[in-house]
Design an enzyme around this catalytic site. Structure first.
Site, PDB file in Angstrom:
ATOM      1  N   THR A 149       0.889  -1.204   0.067  1.00  0.00           N
ATOM      2  CA  THR A 149       0.123   0.007   0.157  1.00  0.00           C
ATOM      3  C   THR A 149       0.906   1.413   0.114  1.00  0.00           C
ATOM      4  O   THR A 149       0.223   2.423  -0.293  1.00  0.00           O
ATOM      5  CB  THR A 149      -0.828  -0.059   1.275  1.00  0.00           C
ATOM      6  OG1 THR A 149      -0.319  -0.257   2.279  1.00  0.00           O
ATOM      7  CG2 THR A 149      -1.939  -0.977   0.870  1.00  0.00           C
ATOM      8  N   LEU A 188      12.928  -8.549   5.979  1.00  0.00           N
ATOM      9  CA  LEU A 188      12.825  -7.765   7.171  1.00  0.00           C
ATOM     10  C   LEU A 188      13.511  -6.491   7.053  1.00  0.00           C
ATOM     11  O   LEU A 188      13.998  -5.817   8.184  1.00  0.00           O
ATOM     12  CB  LEU A 188      13.400  -8.637   8.524  1.00  0.00           C
ATOM     13  CG  LEU A 188      12.779  -9.924   8.778  1.00  0.00           C
ATOM     14  CD1 LEU A 188      13.130 -10.716   9.886  1.00  0.00           C
ATOM     15  CD2 LEU A 188      11.260  -9.629   9.138  1.00  0.00           C
ATOM     16  N   SER A 218      16.785  -5.394   5.827  1.00  0.00           N
ATOM     17  CA  SER A 218      18.132  -5.352   5.960  1.00  0.00           C
ATOM     18  C   SER A 218      18.734  -4.273   5.258  1.00  0.00           C
ATOM     19  O   SER A 218      19.608  -3.477   5.676  1.00  0.00           O
ATOM     20  CB  SER A 218      19.076  -6.672   5.949  1.00  0.00           C
ATOM     21  OG  SER A 218      18.729  -7.145   4.669  1.00  0.00           O
ATOM     22  N   SER A 219      18.213  -4.103   3.914  1.00  0.00           N
ATOM     23  CA  SER A 219      18.725  -3.027   3.258  1.00  0.00           C
ATOM     24  C   SER A 219      18.407  -1.645   3.660  1.00  0.00           C
ATOM     25  O   SER A 219      19.217  -0.652   3.640  1.00  0.00           O
ATOM     26  CB  SER A 219      18.540  -3.386   1.549  1.00  0.00           C
ATOM     27  OG  SER A 219      17.308  -3.671   1.472  1.00  0.00           O
ATOM     28  N   ASP A 230       9.806   1.113   4.339  1.00  0.00           N
ATOM     29  CA  ASP A 230      10.944   0.269   5.191  1.00  0.00           C
ATOM     30  C   ASP A 230      12.013   1.290   5.731  1.00  0.00           C
ATOM     31  O   ASP A 230      12.506   1.292   6.885  1.00  0.00           O
ATOM     32  CB  ASP A 230      11.763  -0.625   4.396  1.00  0.00           C
ATOM     33  CG  ASP A 230      10.644  -1.499   3.689  1.00  0.00           C
ATOM     34  OD1 ASP A 230       9.782  -1.707   4.104  1.00  0.00           O
ATOM     35  OD2 ASP A 230      11.293  -2.265   2.648  1.00  0.00           O
ATOM     36  N   TYR A 246       7.978  -7.176  -8.179  1.00  0.00           N
ATOM     37  CA  TYR A 246       7.607  -6.180  -7.255  1.00  0.00           C
ATOM     38  C   TYR A 246       7.358  -5.002  -8.072  1.00  0.00           C
ATOM     39  O   TYR A 246       6.226  -4.364  -8.297  1.00  0.00           O
ATOM     40  CB  TYR A 246       8.788  -5.825  -6.429  1.00  0.00           C
ATOM     41  CG  TYR A 246       8.545  -4.713  -5.468  1.00  0.00           C
ATOM     42  CD1 TYR A 246       7.900  -4.929  -4.094  1.00  0.00           C
ATOM     43  CD2 TYR A 246       8.663  -3.128  -5.843  1.00  0.00           C
ATOM     44  CE1 TYR A 246       7.635  -3.967  -3.260  1.00  0.00           C
ATOM     45  CE2 TYR A 246       8.141  -2.254  -4.807  1.00  0.00           C
ATOM     46  CZ  TYR A 246       7.812  -2.554  -3.666  1.00  0.00           C
ATOM     47  OH  TYR A 246       7.489  -1.555  -2.694  1.00  0.00           O
TER      48      TYR A 246
HETATM   49  C1  GLA Z   1       8.994  -3.798   0.199  1.00  0.00           C
HETATM   50  C2  GLA Z   1       9.260  -2.407   0.000  1.00  0.00           C
HETATM   51  C3  GLA Z   1       8.240  -1.686   0.614  1.00  0.00           C
HETATM   52  C4  GLA Z   1       6.878  -2.273   0.672  1.00  0.00           C
HETATM   53  C5  GLA Z   1       6.710  -3.623   0.966  1.00  0.00           C
HETATM   54  C6  GLA Z   1       5.380  -4.329   0.716  1.00  0.00           C
HETATM   55  O1  GLA Z   1       9.383  -4.097   1.687  1.00  0.00           O
HETATM   56  O2  GLA Z   1      10.429  -2.057   0.275  1.00  0.00           O
HETATM   57  O3  GLA Z   1       8.309  -0.537   0.188  1.00  0.00           O
HETATM   58  O4  GLA Z   1       6.467  -1.993  -0.702  1.00  0.00           O
HETATM   59  O5  GLA Z   1       7.604  -4.449   0.269  1.00  0.00           O
HETATM   60  O6  GLA Z   1       4.418  -3.676   1.464  1.00  0.00           O
END
Ligand code: GLA
Length: 381
Positions: A35, A125, A127-128, A172, A221
């Protein structure tokens, strides 16, 4: 944590003492998946797993990077020259952050850096993002850039988008920058407004990493993101944040795939808001239901789950019953699931889900009980 051995490692490598340390956490997303790049809502919390970078300014403009996780490797580049990709994958994240800072017009000083991290890699999780934020924190301090936590998060996202070729959203990086102990963070990705949401003491947050080998993650993605943008454009809205379920169901110009992707985003945004209300009331039954719906939607409409994460979620739901919820977390295509449950249910997750998963999927999973940790910190010794 005792930093002495880490500082000694720095001294052994560089023959000088580090002058400071930056630390940034990985994250687990409780709900609100895919989202963020649709200007919607997300509810992640920062982990107590973190990436730490010891640093010292140099008198020239070279950056030298070593990592305790990759002892044989090192990376070096010059911040007075145009920054391009190098051979080391983790080194490229450091270069990516220096690159976007350079592009934004900042003058960077050289530095000796030593990285250490306990964020599990390849588990979804982040890490980057933890590495990007820690490195951003180092340059911010050493070059006295006075960038805010949100500005550093946006630069970390640009580093992914412009240098690492991943069209990720802001979640993230922003949670790694602004997370707080014992709290989740509700982020409105439209205006980056954030609200800390306390995690009830009597609930445990558990991560189970499927250890499923992730493949083609970035290309899948980027395709999901492109489908959402195409759907928003056909619906005549700036982003799917402004679409409703009625609009999505009624529009005949959307392809079947676009309709499914849009339906996930619209329903997931509503689930985030409902989950915040459920957390505030410590209503575990409502929260578990929302997590189950989120996973189903990611499985059927967004198509980012894999049999490994579907199996882990199904097994966890069966063990937890009405004592907690489970769903995949992060970008998908493998990675981890997250469970929110009563603490007394954790041993049963460990004893029943892990062996059953191995029997059914032929992989062994790792289980972590996590504490919501602190976002980016930078300090001098
Ligand atoms: C990855 C992306 C985030 C987000 C999630 C899915 O972690 O880095 O920006 O889009 O996928 O919610």
């Amino acid at each position: 944590m005792d930093l002495k051995p880490f500082q000694e490692n720095f001294y052994e490598i560089y023959k000088v003492q580090a002058t400071g340390i930056a630390s940034a956490p990985g994250r687990v997303n409780l709900i609100g998946e895919h989202t963020d790049y649709n200007a919607g809502f997300v509810l992640p919390c920062a982990l107590n797993f973190k990436t730490q970078v010891l640093f010292r300014a140099r008198t020239d403009q070279r950056v030298t990077v070593r990592s305790l996780s990759y002892p044989g490797e090192s990376d070096q580049f010059d911040v007075s020259q145009p920054i391009v990709k190098g051979k080391s994958q983790w080194g490229n994240y450091v270069r990516a952050v220096a690159y976007v800072l350079q592009q934004a017009g900042h003058v960077l000083s050289g530095a000796d850096l030593l990285i250490d991290s306990d964020v599990p890699q390849g588990a979804g999780l982040s890490s980057s993002a933890a590495l990007e934020l820690a490195i951003g924190g180092v340059f911010n301090a050493l070059s006295q850039l006075n960038l805010s936590a949100t500005e550093l998060a946006l630069l970390g996202q640009r580093a992914e988008n412009e240098f690492m070729d991943c069209q990720c959203g802001i979640m993230d990086q922003l949670i790694s920058a602004k997370g707080a102990a014992d709290h989740a963070l509700l982020i409105d990705c439209q205006d980056l407004h954030t609200e800390l949401v306390p995690l009830p003491d009597d609930l445990a947050v558990v991560i189970i990493n499927s250890n499923y080998p992730r493949k083609l993650v970035d290309s899948e993605y980027n395709q999901r993101r492109a489908a959402c943008e195409a759907a928003a454009s056909k619906l005549g809205v700036a982003s799917l944040r402004h679409a409703t379920l009625e609009m999505v169901n009624a529009n005949t110009s959307l392809t079947a795939t676009e309709q499914k992707r849009a339906r996930h985003v619209v329903t997931e945004n509503a689930r985030v808001i409902d989950a915040v209300a459920a957390l505030k009331k410590a209503d575990l039954a409502a929260l578990s239901q929302l997590m189950a719906e989120s996973h189903q939607s990611l499985h059927l409409d967004y198509e980012v789950t894999v049999p490994a994460t579907d199996t882990l979620v199904r097994l966890s739901q069966a063990v937890l019953g009405n004592e907690g919820g489970a769903r995949m977390t992060g970008g998908g295509f493998g990675g981890a699931i997250v469970c929110i449950c009563l603490p007394e249910a954790v041993p049963r997750l460990r004893e029943q889900v892990l062996p059953a998963y191995t029997a059914q999927c032929g992989l062994s999973a790792d289980l972590y009980v996590c504490q919501a940790g602190q976002g980016l910190t930078v300090s001098y010794f």
